[in-house]
Design a protein around this motif. Structure first.
Motif, mmCIF file in Angstrom:
data_model
loop_
_atom_site.group_PDB
_atom_site.id
_atom_site.type_symbol
_atom_site.label_atom_id
_atom_site.label_comp_id
_atom_site.label_asym_id
_atom_site.label_seq_id
_atom_site.Cartn_x
_atom_site.Cartn_y
_atom_site.Cartn_z
ATOM 1 N N ASP A 13 0.848 -1.291 0.225
ATOM 2 C CA ASP A 13 0.076 0.068 -0.054
ATOM 3 C C ASP A 13 0.736 1.288 -0.157
ATOM 4 O O ASP A 13 1.996 1.135 0.336
ATOM 5 C CB ASP A 13 -0.871 -0.106 1.370
ATOM 6 C CG ASP A 13 -1.987 -1.086 1.218
ATOM 7 O OD1 ASP A 13 -2.048 -1.544 0.233
ATOM 8 O OD2 ASP A 13 -2.488 -1.394 2.394
ATOM 9 N N TRP A 14 0.314 2.427 -0.264
ATOM 10 C CA TRP A 14 1.009 3.586 -0.129
ATOM 11 C C TRP A 14 0.007 4.781 -0.035
ATOM 12 O O TRP A 14 -1.293 4.687 -0.358
ATOM 13 C CB TRP A 14 1.716 3.753 -1.436
ATOM 14 C CG TRP A 14 0.788 4.072 -2.906
ATOM 15 C CD1 TRP A 14 0.831 5.258 -3.321
ATOM 16 C CD2 TRP A 14 0.418 3.153 -3.754
ATOM 17 N NE1 TRP A 14 0.098 5.205 -4.635
ATOM 18 C CE2 TRP A 14 0.054 3.825 -4.784
ATOM 19 C CE3 TRP A 14 0.638 1.605 -3.856
ATOM 20 C CZ2 TRP A 14 -0.636 3.009 -5.675
ATOM 21 C CZ3 TRP A 14 0.067 1.142 -5.108
ATOM 22 C CH2 TRP A 14 -0.620 1.931 -5.892
ATOM 23 N N ILE A 15 0.510 5.954 0.024
ATOM 24 C CA ILE A 15 -0.323 7.307 0.283
ATOM 25 C C ILE A 15 0.084 8.146 -0.898
ATOM 26 O O ILE A 15 1.112 8.346 -1.077
ATOM 27 C CB ILE A 15 0.069 8.055 1.741
ATOM 28 C CG1 ILE A 15 -0.116 6.939 2.684
ATOM 29 C CG2 ILE A 15 -0.628 9.068 1.827
ATOM 30 C CD1 ILE A 15 0.227 7.340 4.373
ATOM 31 N N GLN A 16 -1.164 8.748 -1.410
ATOM 32 C CA GLN A 16 -1.012 9.688 -2.575
ATOM 33 C C GLN A 16 -1.555 10.975 -1.955
ATOM 34 O O GLN A 16 -2.683 10.915 -1.407
ATOM 35 C CB GLN A 16 -1.562 9.055 -3.614
ATOM 36 C CG GLN A 16 -1.711 10.194 -4.853
ATOM 37 C CD GLN A 16 -2.395 9.687 -5.978
ATOM 38 O OE1 GLN A 16 -3.301 8.941 -5.880
ATOM 39 N NE2 GLN A 16 -2.630 10.622 -6.938
ATOM 40 N N GLY A 17 -0.686 11.997 -2.008
ATOM 41 C CA GLY A 17 -1.216 13.342 -1.535
ATOM 42 C C GLY A 17 -1.156 13.524 -0.162
ATOM 43 O O GLY A 17 -0.203 12.976 0.842
ATOM 44 N N GLY A 18 -2.089 14.503 0.419
ATOM 45 C CA GLY A 18 -1.931 14.710 1.870
ATOM 46 C C GLY A 18 -0.892 15.804 2.338
ATOM 47 O O GLY A 18 -0.599 15.720 3.402
ATOM 48 N N GLN A 19 -0.263 16.240 1.347
ATOM 49 C CA GLN A 19 0.916 17.261 1.646
ATOM 50 C C GLN A 19 0.358 18.367 2.526
ATOM 51 O O GLN A 19 -0.844 18.951 2.253
ATOM 52 C CB GLN A 19 1.527 17.799 0.575
ATOM 53 C CG GLN A 19 2.154 16.648 -0.322
ATOM 54 C CD GLN A 19 3.423 16.227 0.449
ATOM 55 O OE1 GLN A 19 4.229 16.449 0.560
ATOM 56 N NE2 GLN A 19 3.059 14.806 0.997
ATOM 57 N N LEU A 20 0.831 18.708 3.776
ATOM 58 C CA LEU A 20 0.695 19.829 4.514
ATOM 59 C C LEU A 20 1.588 21.106 4.190
ATOM 60 O O LEU A 20 2.620 21.031 3.977
ATOM 61 C CB LEU A 20 0.980 19.508 6.079
ATOM 62 C CG LEU A 20 0.192 18.347 6.562
ATOM 63 C CD1 LEU A 20 0.885 17.523 7.553
ATOM 64 C CD2 LEU A 20 -1.275 18.840 7.172
#
Length: 225
Positions: free
Chosen positions: A149-156
């Motif tokens: 799995d991985w995370i795409q986006g969500g940048q703060l």
């Protein structure tokens, strides 16, 4: 990332988005010693003709400088690649107003790095063990990178930050940051989406408390206001 109860579903990869608070809490060749005339005569009698002169060897070709692999953000097809580790600016190592502000922004840069890579060690290195939201971040990232799995986006994105740089009774300094977060997706093989969260429409006010220990800052608390 962590949302408030205002959202019915809390995606594992969401860090936070609450209402904005408006108040700060916070060298040369050496001769051989012979006679010059004798040396000149010797040179003139023994000098080779042009055809006999040795040819110069070719200069070795310069070794090409290796180039860093290109950064690629995460997509529906796969996780981010070749993500550069944020480097702490020198000012962020100072015990000063400017130092705390730069440090706070750098801490969020490392959080973004964690979302893109699954690596939480850089944040752990500058955060206290009892920082609760830090612990939640570690869990979010670990769950977001289970198996393939991985995370795409969500940048703060830090919109603004400020501090009165007044020490609390606990010996901490408070920093207020206005943060806006991009849309995020928790993905699995074949781009399957497990969780998603929309981009923040408004900024979120965060308070950070940090202590200057020896020669560096340590985050004790990060929370929404």
């Amino acid at each position: 990332m962590i949302r408030t109860s205002a959202r019915s579903a809390v995606p594992a990869a969401r860090f936070g988005a609450l209402g904005l608070a408006a108040i700060l809490v916070l060298g040369g060749c050496s001769g051989d010693g012979g006679e010059p005339g004798a040396e000149a005569a010797e040179n003139s009698s023994s000098s080779p003709t042009a055809s006999e002169s040795p040819t110069e060897s070719a200069s070795p070709s310069a070794t090409p400088t290796p180039t860093a692999a290109a950064y690629k953000p995460a997509t529906a097809e796969g996780p981010a690649e070749n993500v550069p580790l944020p480097v702490m600016p020198d000012v962020a190592k100072e015990q000063s107003k400017e130092g705390l502000e730069a440090f706070g922004e750098h801490w969020f840069d490392l959080v973004n790095y964690g979302y893109e890579t699954g690596e939480t060690a850089p944040v752990k290195a500058i955060s206290a063990p009892d920082c609760e939201r830090c612990q939640s971040f570690y869990v979010d990232v670990d769950e977001g990178y289970v198996n393939d799995d991985w995370i795409q986006g969500g940048q703060l994105r830090v919109i603004s930050r400020g501090t009165q740089f007044v020490q609390t009774p606990e010996g901490r300094f408070q920093l207020i940051l206005s943060i806006r977060q991009d849309a995020s997706f928790n993905r699995g093989p074949n781009g399957k989406i497990y969780h998603e969260a929309t981009a923040d429409e408004e900024s979120t006010a965060f308070i950070m408390e940090a202590t200057f220990v020896s020669d560096h800052w340590v985050v004790n608390l990060v929370d929404v206001i």
